[in-house]
Write a protein that holds these residues in place. Structure first.
Motif, PDB file in Angstrom:
ATOM      1  N   ARG A 145     -12.749   6.332  -3.777  1.00 18.30           N
ATOM      2  CA  ARG A 145     -11.332   6.203  -3.460  1.00 18.30           C
ATOM      3  C   ARG A 145     -11.174   6.257  -1.947  1.00 18.30           C
ATOM      4  NH1 ARG A 145      -7.528   7.320  -7.298  1.00 18.30           N
ATOM      5  NH2 ARG A 145      -6.232   8.471  -5.825  1.00 18.30           N
ATOM      6  N   ARG A 146     -10.646   5.178  -1.379  1.00 14.64           N
ATOM      7  CA  ARG A 146     -10.490   5.086   0.065  1.00 14.64           C
ATOM      8  C   ARG A 146      -9.045   5.345   0.450  1.00 14.64           C
ATOM      9  NH1 ARG A 146     -13.760  -0.616   0.613  1.00 14.64           N
ATOM     10  NH2 ARG A 146     -15.859   0.219   0.838  1.00 14.64           N
ATOM     11  N   THR A 147      -8.870   6.111   1.503  1.00 12.52           N
ATOM     12  CA  THR A 147      -7.543   6.418   2.035  1.00 12.52           C
ATOM     13  C   THR A 147      -7.498   6.064   3.512  1.00 12.52           C
ATOM     14  OG1 THR A 147      -7.118   8.218   0.472  1.00 12.52           O
ATOM     15  CG2 THR A 147      -5.880   8.249   2.536  1.00 12.52           C
ATOM     16  N   ALA A 175      -4.671  -3.006   1.668  1.00  8.70           N
ATOM     17  CA  ALA A 175      -4.027  -2.802   0.371  1.00  8.70           C
ATOM     18  C   ALA A 175      -5.005  -3.049  -0.767  1.00  8.70           C
ATOM     19  CB  ALA A 175      -2.804  -3.706   0.238  1.00  8.70           C
ATOM     20  N   ASP A 176      -5.948  -3.978  -0.570  1.00  9.77           N
ATOM     21  CA  ASP A 176      -6.928  -4.291  -1.599  1.00  9.77           C
ATOM     22  C   ASP A 176      -8.031  -3.237  -1.664  1.00  9.77           C
ATOM     23  OD1 ASP A 176      -5.551  -6.631  -2.147  1.00  9.77           O
ATOM     24  OD2 ASP A 176      -6.799  -7.841  -0.795  1.00  9.77           O
ATOM     25  N   CYS A 179      -7.913   0.077  -0.253  1.00  7.63           N
ATOM     26  CA  CYS A 179      -7.511   1.486  -0.210  1.00  7.63           C
ATOM     27  C   CYS A 179      -6.507   1.791  -1.317  1.00  7.63           C
ATOM     28  CB  CYS A 179      -6.897   1.831   1.143  1.00  7.63           C
ATOM     29  SG  CYS A 179      -8.007   1.574   2.545  1.00  7.63           S
ATOM     30  N   VAL A 180      -6.473   3.055  -1.721  1.00  9.42           N
ATOM     31  CA  VAL A 180      -5.522   3.466  -2.749  1.00  9.42           C
ATOM     32  C   VAL A 180      -4.223   3.969  -2.143  1.00  9.42           C
ATOM     33  CG1 VAL A 180      -7.299   3.996  -4.432  1.00  9.42           C
ATOM     34  CG2 VAL A 180      -6.534   5.781  -2.867  1.00  9.42           C
ATOM     35  N   GLN A 181      -4.247   4.353  -0.868  1.00  7.04           N
ATOM     36  CA  GLN A 181      -3.049   4.877  -0.225  1.00  7.04           C
ATOM     37  C   GLN A 181      -3.239   4.933   1.287  1.00  7.04           C
ATOM     38  OE1 GLN A 181      -2.372   9.030  -1.185  1.00  7.04           O
ATOM     39  NE2 GLN A 181      -4.534   9.548  -0.947  1.00  7.04           N
ATOM     40  N   CYS A 182      -2.137   5.145   1.974  1.00  7.54           N
ATOM     41  CA  CYS A 182      -2.158   5.417   3.412  1.00  7.54           C
ATOM     42  C   CYS A 182      -1.432   6.726   3.644  1.00  7.54           C
ATOM     43  CB  CYS A 182      -1.485   4.293   4.196  1.00  7.54           C
ATOM     44  SG  CYS A 182      -1.354   4.631   5.985  1.00  7.54           S
ATOM     45  N   LEU A 184       0.844  -1.187   0.000  1.00  3.27           N
ATOM     46  CA  LEU A 184       0.000   0.000   0.000  1.00  3.27           C
ATOM     47  C   LEU A 184       0.885   1.246   0.000  1.00  3.27           C
ATOM     48  CD1 LEU A 184      -2.961   1.042   0.255  1.00  3.27           C
ATOM     49  CD2 LEU A 184      -2.593   1.096   2.732  1.00  3.27           C
ATOM     50  N   THR A 241     -16.946   4.704  -8.102  1.00  2.00           N
ATOM     51  CA  THR A 241     -15.492   4.478  -8.039  1.00  2.00           C
ATOM     52  C   THR A 241     -14.913   5.242  -6.851  1.00  2.00           C
ATOM     53  OG1 THR A 241     -15.133   6.307  -9.585  1.00  2.00           O
ATOM     54  CG2 THR A 241     -15.322   4.094 -10.517  1.00  2.00           C
TER      55      THR A 241
END
Length: 324
Positions: free
Chosen positions: A116-118, A84-85, A87-90, A10, A114
């Motif tokens: 986008r989870r952070t 990681a599956d 979310c798009v980033q941390c 991630l 669509t």
């Protein structure tokens, strides 16, 4: 945000101000402090502005990685592949105080389906000084975030409205948090990822949130502590109406009386043994009420008093008696 070499799949972005403070604290008295200071001082010859700021950020990021300060973050993230599956980033941001530290989930749903989870982690620079303690804390925090993105958990950030105003709403949030924390602690403990100290903390918080359970509190804690597949709905149901395992949905200490709707710590001890005429009077006013739901002692006394008044009135002669 600055990117630091990451062993997790991630992408992780650290707040440059957080990285800088963590590195400066770590280098104080460090064997390589002089080399670090020389490299840092050379950057002051650069013209003020974006170029110098970028150079400082890159230097601090290099030393942050060299010192391994981000390893607890990467290790914790690596233990939750679901993040990681999903979310798009941390993003690792700077917390103003220790009370502000924690992890959360941000969802940008402006793109419709669509989303986008952070994953967001907020830390103080001092947290990096105790890597093992930081790792234990991050595990607990990220388990919550993993639950949020798990469809089987069914997380809903909006808890339902409850009677009683802001104080009752806060009480519901506290209970829900204590239940969730108990479940998180149990799952992490069974994976060997949690310290006894954090388990004890979850146990204390549970007892504080559910004083009405009394001696049944420990059994209730263990029930949620042992859950392998908790759901938002199950936690919420117990938070709204806490009761010992296997007990019907009856009124317990600290609950709201189904008649007057006030919280009570003195429920009627045996509502099933109320006289039939009193039960009938209550049901006439509250058609959905049944004795197993319970009621507070004050409401029970009120209906007993009404029954006595009616009985006394019936003994009076003439029209007065018939008026009852």
């Amino acid at each position: 945000m600055s990117d630091v070499t990451n062993a997790s799949s991630l992408p992780v972005h650290f707040d440059p101000a957080l990285v800088e403070e963590a590195v400066l604290r770590a280098m104080a008295g460090h064997a390589e402090e002089r080399a670090f200071r020389r490299a840092r001082d050379r950057l002051y010859v650069l013209p003020e502005g974006e170029t110098r700021e970028r150079a400082f950020a890159e230097l601090h990021a290099q030393w942050f990685a060299r010192l391994g300060l981000g390893e607890p973050v990467y290790a914790a993230l690596g233990e939750f592949p679901l993040l990681a599956d999903a979310c798009v980033q941390c993003v690792v941001a700077r917390a103003l105080t220790r009370c502000d530290e924690g992890a959360d989930l941000l969802v940008d749903d402006r793109a419709g389906e669509t989303a986008r989870r952070t994953a967001v982690i907020r830390l103080c620079a001092t947290a990096f000084e105790a890597p093992q303690a930081l790792l234990a804390t991050l595990r607990a925090e990220l388990q919550h975030v993993a639950d949020m993105v798990d469809p089987a958990f069914g997380y809903d950030p909006e808890l339902p409205q409850v009677d009683g105003g802001p104080s009752s709403a806060q009480l519901l949030r506290d209970r829900y948090r204590a239940l969730w924390n108990a479940s998180v602690a149990g799952r992490l403990m069974r994976r060997g990822l949690l310290t006894d100290e954090l388990v004890a903390e979850a146990r204390r918080a549970f007892a504080a949130a559910f004083p009405m359970l009394g001696g049944e509190g420990e059994e209730a804690f263990e029930r949620f502590f042992r859950l392998d597949r908790p759901t938002h709905a199950a936690l919420l149901a117990f938070a709204i109406a806490p009761r010992p395992h296997g007990e019907a949905a009856s009124l317990i200490e600290g609950g709201r009386c189904p008649l007057c709707r006030f919280p009570t710590y003195v429920p009627e001890p045996e509502p099933e043994r109320l006289p039939a005429d009193i039960v009938e009077r209550i049901a006439a006013d509250f058609p959905t009420w049944q004795p197993r739901r319970g009621l507070c002692r004050q409401c029970a006394d009120l209906y007993r008093a009404r029954a006595l008044s009616a009985a006394a009135l019936a003994t009076l002669p003439g029209d007065a008696g018939r008026a009852g």
